[in-house]
Write an enzyme that holds these catalytic residues in place. Structure first.
Site, mmCIF file in Angstrom:
data_model
loop_
_atom_site.group_PDB
_atom_site.id
_atom_site.type_symbol
_atom_site.label_atom_id
_atom_site.label_comp_id
_atom_site.label_asym_id
_atom_site.label_seq_id
_atom_site.Cartn_x
_atom_site.Cartn_y
_atom_site.Cartn_z
ATOM 1 N NE ARG A 4 -4.049 -2.010 2.085
ATOM 2 C CZ ARG A 4 -3.912 -3.023 2.935
ATOM 3 N NH1 ARG A 4 -2.954 -3.007 3.841
ATOM 4 N NH2 ARG A 4 -4.744 -4.039 2.890
ATOM 5 C CE LYS A 62 -2.895 13.123 -14.384
ATOM 6 N NZ LYS A 62 -3.503 13.392 -15.706
ATOM 7 C CD GLU A 74 4.132 15.294 -23.604
ATOM 8 O OE1 GLU A 74 3.385 16.236 -23.247
ATOM 9 O OE2 GLU A 74 3.738 14.117 -23.713
ATOM 10 C CE LYS A 115 3.219 16.694 -15.170
ATOM 11 N NZ LYS A 115 3.281 15.435 -15.913
ATOM 12 C CD GLU A 151 -6.413 15.546 -15.253
ATOM 13 O OE1 GLU A 151 -5.267 15.050 -15.203
ATOM 14 O OE2 GLU A 151 -7.152 15.425 -16.222
ATOM 15 N NE ARG A 160 -1.498 16.329 -13.038
ATOM 16 C CZ ARG A 160 -0.658 15.620 -12.318
ATOM 17 N NH1 ARG A 160 -0.696 15.704 -11.021
ATOM 18 N NH2 ARG A 160 0.234 14.841 -12.887
ATOM 19 C CG ASN A 191 -4.708 15.681 -19.941
ATOM 20 O OD1 ASN A 191 -3.675 15.022 -19.819
ATOM 21 N ND2 ASN A 191 -5.634 15.711 -19.013
ATOM 22 C CG HIS A 237 -1.832 14.445 -23.846
ATOM 23 N ND1 HIS A 237 -1.152 15.598 -24.159
ATOM 24 C CD2 HIS A 237 -0.897 13.595 -23.335
ATOM 25 C CE1 HIS A 237 0.127 15.461 -23.823
ATOM 26 N NE2 HIS A 237 0.306 14.254 -23.323
ATOM 27 C CG HIS A 264 -3.997 9.513 -24.650
ATOM 28 N ND1 HIS A 264 -4.489 10.065 -23.490
ATOM 29 C CD2 HIS A 264 -2.654 9.449 -24.495
ATOM 30 C CE1 HIS A 264 -3.483 10.343 -22.671
ATOM 31 N NE2 HIS A 264 -2.359 9.971 -23.262
ATOM 32 C CG HIS A 292 2.962 9.889 -25.124
ATOM 33 N ND1 HIS A 292 1.605 9.728 -24.935
ATOM 34 C CD2 HIS A 292 3.296 11.018 -24.444
ATOM 35 C CE1 HIS A 292 1.134 10.713 -24.190
ATOM 36 N NE2 HIS A 292 2.142 11.505 -23.858
HETATM 37 N N1 LIG Z 1 2.889 10.144 -15.746
HETATM 38 C C1 LIG Z 1 2.753 11.186 -16.524
HETATM 39 O O1 LIG Z 1 2.392 12.267 -16.066
HETATM 40 C C2 LIG Z 1 3.050 11.055 -17.990
HETATM 41 C C3 LIG Z 1 3.178 12.190 -18.779
HETATM 42 C C4 LIG Z 1 3.538 12.028 -20.114
HETATM 43 C C5 LIG Z 1 3.744 10.762 -20.645
HETATM 44 N N2 LIG Z 1 3.594 9.677 -19.853
HETATM 45 C C6 LIG Z 1 3.829 8.335 -20.356
HETATM 46 O O2 LIG Z 1 5.188 8.215 -20.724
HETATM 47 C C7 LIG Z 1 5.320 7.207 -21.718
HETATM 48 C C8 LIG Z 1 6.212 7.685 -22.814
HETATM 49 O O3 LIG Z 1 7.502 7.982 -22.250
HETATM 50 P P1 LIG Z 1 8.815 7.854 -23.140
HETATM 51 O O4 LIG Z 1 8.605 8.594 -24.378
HETATM 52 O O5 LIG Z 1 9.967 8.165 -22.263
HETATM 53 O O6 LIG Z 1 8.768 6.302 -23.541
HETATM 54 P P2 LIG Z 1 9.729 5.080 -23.166
HETATM 55 O O7 LIG Z 1 9.873 4.910 -21.725
HETATM 56 O O8 LIG Z 1 9.207 3.930 -23.935
HETATM 57 O O9 LIG Z 1 11.146 5.526 -23.760
HETATM 58 C C9 LIG Z 1 11.283 5.697 -25.151
HETATM 59 C C10 LIG Z 1 12.404 4.827 -25.706
HETATM 60 O O10 LIG Z 1 13.647 5.423 -25.357
HETATM 61 C C11 LIG Z 1 14.496 4.478 -24.743
HETATM 62 N N3 LIG Z 1 15.351 5.220 -23.845
HETATM 63 C C12 LIG Z 1 15.003 5.884 -22.715
HETATM 64 N N4 LIG Z 1 16.037 6.542 -22.211
HETATM 65 C C13 LIG Z 1 17.085 6.316 -23.039
HETATM 66 C C14 LIG Z 1 18.429 6.751 -23.058
HETATM 67 N N5 LIG Z 1 18.922 7.604 -22.138
HETATM 68 N N6 LIG Z 1 19.224 6.289 -24.048
HETATM 69 C C15 LIG Z 1 18.734 5.460 -24.995
HETATM 70 N N7 LIG Z 1 17.467 5.025 -25.045
HETATM 71 C C16 LIG Z 1 16.644 5.466 -24.056
HETATM 72 C C17 LIG Z 1 13.572 3.498 -24.124
HETATM 73 O O11 LIG Z 1 14.199 2.247 -23.927
HETATM 74 C C18 LIG Z 1 12.452 3.427 -25.149
HETATM 75 O O12 LIG Z 1 12.794 2.533 -26.159
HETATM 76 C C19 LIG Z 1 3.921 6.893 -22.189
HETATM 77 O O13 LIG Z 1 3.537 5.647 -21.649
HETATM 78 C C20 LIG Z 1 3.075 8.014 -21.607
HETATM 79 O O14 LIG Z 1 1.748 7.612 -21.320
HETATM 80 C C21 LIG Z 1 3.253 9.807 -18.551
HETATM 81 ZN ZN LIG Z 2 2.113 13.419 -22.823
#
Ligand SMILES: NC(=O)c1ccc[n+]([C@@H]2O[C@H](COP(=O)([O-])OP(=O)(O)OC[C@H]3O[C@@H](n4cnc5c(N)ncnc54)[C@H](O)[C@@H]3O)[C@@H](O)[C@H]2O)c1
Ligand SMILES: [Zn+2]
Ligand SMILES: NC(=O)c1ccc[n+]([C@@H]2O[C@H](COP(=O)([O-])OP(=O)(O)OC[C@H]3O[C@@H](n4cnc5c(N)ncnc54)[C@H](O)[C@@H]3O)[C@@H](O)[C@H]2O)c1
Ligand SMILES: [Zn+2]
Lengths: 377, 377
Positions: B130, B152, B194, B235, B245, B249, B253, B256, B260, B275
């Site tokens: 938890r 999030k 972003e 942010k 949110e 907040r 989006n 988004h 999405h 993304h």
């Molecule tokens: N929690 C939130 O508030 C929030 C906000 C925006 C996006 N997201 C989420 O984030 C995700 C997308 O994140 P992302 O774009 O980082 O995707 P990801 O984690 O898949 O990373 C993208 C790619 O880059 C590679 N990678 C990462 N760091 C690296 C580095 N230093 N060197 C080489 N390769 C590297 C990863 O292995 C992957 O193949 C989505 O699932 C989205 O929904 C969440």
């Molecule tokens: Zn995003």
């Protein structure tokens, strides 16, 4: 009820948690008030009912009549009864059904069942869209006095009970005591074990009152409503003081480290042991462990054991049907129980009836020795 | 870096959330400071590192050297890279590995990767026992400017993105900008989308600054550190005003809902759309939708599109490789997106650059018509 019997009392307990405060309402017939109460508290909200096959068969129609009458749209998710439903698979099923039904953050998940349903539905409501509203309608005695109050939700991991979950407080708890009429006697006794627990933690007068009123409680008189209300009050006080179990809330785990270990070693087979029975044995073990170490009077351990036995509850590991679990398995389960901090065992111990305390440095070897003595033929 | 270049700045942003407040530290080389920083913040804590295969191959050894040097015990859970890891199966795998490693509530889950790893590890840390401590070490640009900030966490449901999760704030965020050197260019551009978003929401000056400094940012100069810090600041301000949110907040989006839906209709195939690319297209769609309805100047929509195009990002649905998703599928995904309230569509719309607003009653028919126009050959 005829014209000369006084109406049963309806009792309301407030759980004081700032903006997350909520009421627990206790009394017979509340199932007929669910619709109007939800409509008043969450205007326009729809209800995703989560329930199990037993409760659905016996009581779901009456619940949906009340929701229909109040114009609360609903959909029911009916799961197999039993602890194994509180699993990743059960969670996924409930979460996906809620999403499928297009319920939104302002809608309510309505848990209609025992502790299994309450824990599972509560966890689902905590994680769908990162948090929906949640209403508890506990139908087992255990759920009415314990699991529906306080916001602990969760599922079991293959590695142990309740290891995965969230703190997510309900918006309302409605404990319809009339629903307990259909509860199997063994489940009623199991719930009673948690009532006794509150007396043993820090309410010795309540324990004495239970010693006097046990038969009335089991007969379902107004003493039952009183016992449930006092239990909810006791739990609400502990939760208000320490919502996320940083400290004193751990007292509610009296008997539970042993109890969870026993449940685990019988693989949660309800035919052998249900949760409250595990707690009854666990509480007796805790009292005997303390008596044997000179921490508490032997006499108190005997009184506790006698009271559980009179209620038809098991008090010793040997009372579990089938093969006695090996000590090694028990110790392993104890070490994996979540009341561990940096590898020293944390147990709830006692100085006697109504004098439980948190012991943070219990030596696993002591516990192992004690269990070996307990299991001597 | 040679003796004549000035040291890169290290920037610290505070996320103000009362007792859940925390620092985001930004700068090159932070991976070598993880051990001492965790040891200082959480004395005695162990670290469950969650990472993906790409990041592990490139950077895990350096991370563990730092933890070892500071005496922080650790264990790494290495998952396949990519969005499909953010699933029930991925969650179960991480949760069970953490339990198996006997990590406790005071120990830290250390997310070492992009947004996928951060969301997944964060959700696991929210639900194991938890709630455990959580440290973010974002390694993608998108994670450094967005997903690692704000609490999030979550996974995807087969029915849609991020439908299951929790709000769970980290204890610390360490964004090592030097790790971005190994990020594939396409992922860098996706993260940049972003950054642009913050300008478009309510910082028109920042957007202008980006128009001037885009090339320096992509070259990895100090402008990159500035862009990341301003993004985190933006942010953090939004999150501090509305942590869960309830309201404002939702501005984050921007782009988004469309984004999405696009991701969903290409089944999260990264080869077709990642993304940030979906967000870039979604932001352009939102601006063109508003321009077409006379809500915002056409000129602003064109400027936004030109800026994304210059950064190598897609700006139209047709830019997605492979078959164009059917409108019916897009509309279905939009309706199931979590930004719905009692079935009216909620969209983030705009009056122009830096003037985004929440529109709670967007007519699905209008959106459908707009998409049909967009997809005219
Ligand atoms: N929690 C939130 O508030 C929030 C906000 C925006 C996006 N997201 C989420 O984030 C995700 C997308 O994140 P992302 O774009 O980082 O995707 P990801 O984690 O898949 O990373 C993208 C790619 O880059 C590679 N990678 C990462 N760091 C690296 C580095 N230093 N060197 C080489 N390769 C590297 C990863 O292995 C992957 O193949 C989505 O699932 C989205 O929904 C969440
Ligand atoms: Zn995003
Ligand atoms: N969240 C908490 O704070 C907390 C506290 C204590 C226990 N628990 C959890 O609660 C669970 C045990 O709860 P439980 O004992 O209610 O188990 P349960 O939900 O399995 O219910 C016991 C049995 O009684 C049946 N039942 C329930 N209401 C009935 C009724 N009115 N008529 C006929 N049958 C009925 C159920 O179908 C089931 O077969 C455990 O999983 C335990 O971990 C949670
Ligand atoms: Zn219990």
């Amino acid at each position: 009820m005829n014209a000369t019997t006084p109406a049963h009392p309806q009792r309301t307990i407030r759980v004081a948690l700032g903006e997350r405060s909520y009421d627990i309402v206790i009394g017979p017939g509340l199932v007929d008030e669910v619709g109007p109460r939800i409509a008043a508290l969450l205007p326009g909200a729809r209800a995703a009912i989560v329930t199990d096959e037993n409760v659905a068969r016996l009581h779901l129609e009456r619940l949906t009549l009340s929701l229909d009458a109040a114009g609360v749209e609903h959909r029911a998710i009916v799961l197999p009864a039993g602890e194994t439903t509180k699993s990743y698979a059960g969670l996924t099923r409930v979460v996906e059904a809620i999403i499928e039904g297009r319920f939104e953050r302002g809608d309510a998940v309505l848990a209609f069942g025992g502790g299994v349903i309450g824990d599972l539905a509560g966890f689902a409501s905590a994680v769908v869209r990162r948090g929906m509203r949640f209403v508890q309608m506990p139908t087992s005695l255990l759920a009415q006095v314990d699991s529906s109050v306080g916001g602990k939700t969760g599922i079991n991991s293959p590695q142990g009970k309740n290891l995965v979950g969230a703190f997510h407080q309900p918006t309302l708890v409605l404990a319809d005591t009339a629903l307990l009429d259909t509860l199997p006697p063994r489940e009623f006794a199991a719930g009673y074990a948690e009532i006794v627990k509150y007396g043993l933690i820090d309410r010795p007068d309540f324990f004495e009152w239970l010693e006097t009123n046990r038969e009335d409680i089991f007969a379902g008189t107004d003493a039952l409503i009183d016992a449930i209300a006092i239990s909810c009050e006791a739990k609400a006080a502990v939760v208000a003081a320490d919502e996320t179990e940083q400290d004193s809330r751990a007292l509610l785990n009296l008997g539970h480290t042993f109890g969870h270990a026993l449940e685990k070693t019988v693989r949660y087979e309800a035919s052998r042991l249900v949760h409250g029975e595990g707690v009854a044995i666990g509480i007796c073990l805790a009292h005997r462990f303390c008596a044997a170490r000179g921490l508490a009077p032997e006499e108190d351990a005997r009184r506790v054991e006698a009271h559980f036995a009179a209620a038809g509850l098991p008090t010793r590991i040997q009372h579990i049907a089938g093969e006695t679990p090996p000590i090694a398995d028990l110790m392993d389960a104890i070490a994996q129980d979540k009341k561990v901090t940096r590898s020293a065992l944390t147990f709830i111990l006692t100085h006697g009836i109504g004098k439980a305390f948190i012991a943070r440095n219990v030596d696993p070897a002591d516990v192992g020795d004690f269990l070996a003595e307990e299991l001597l033929p």
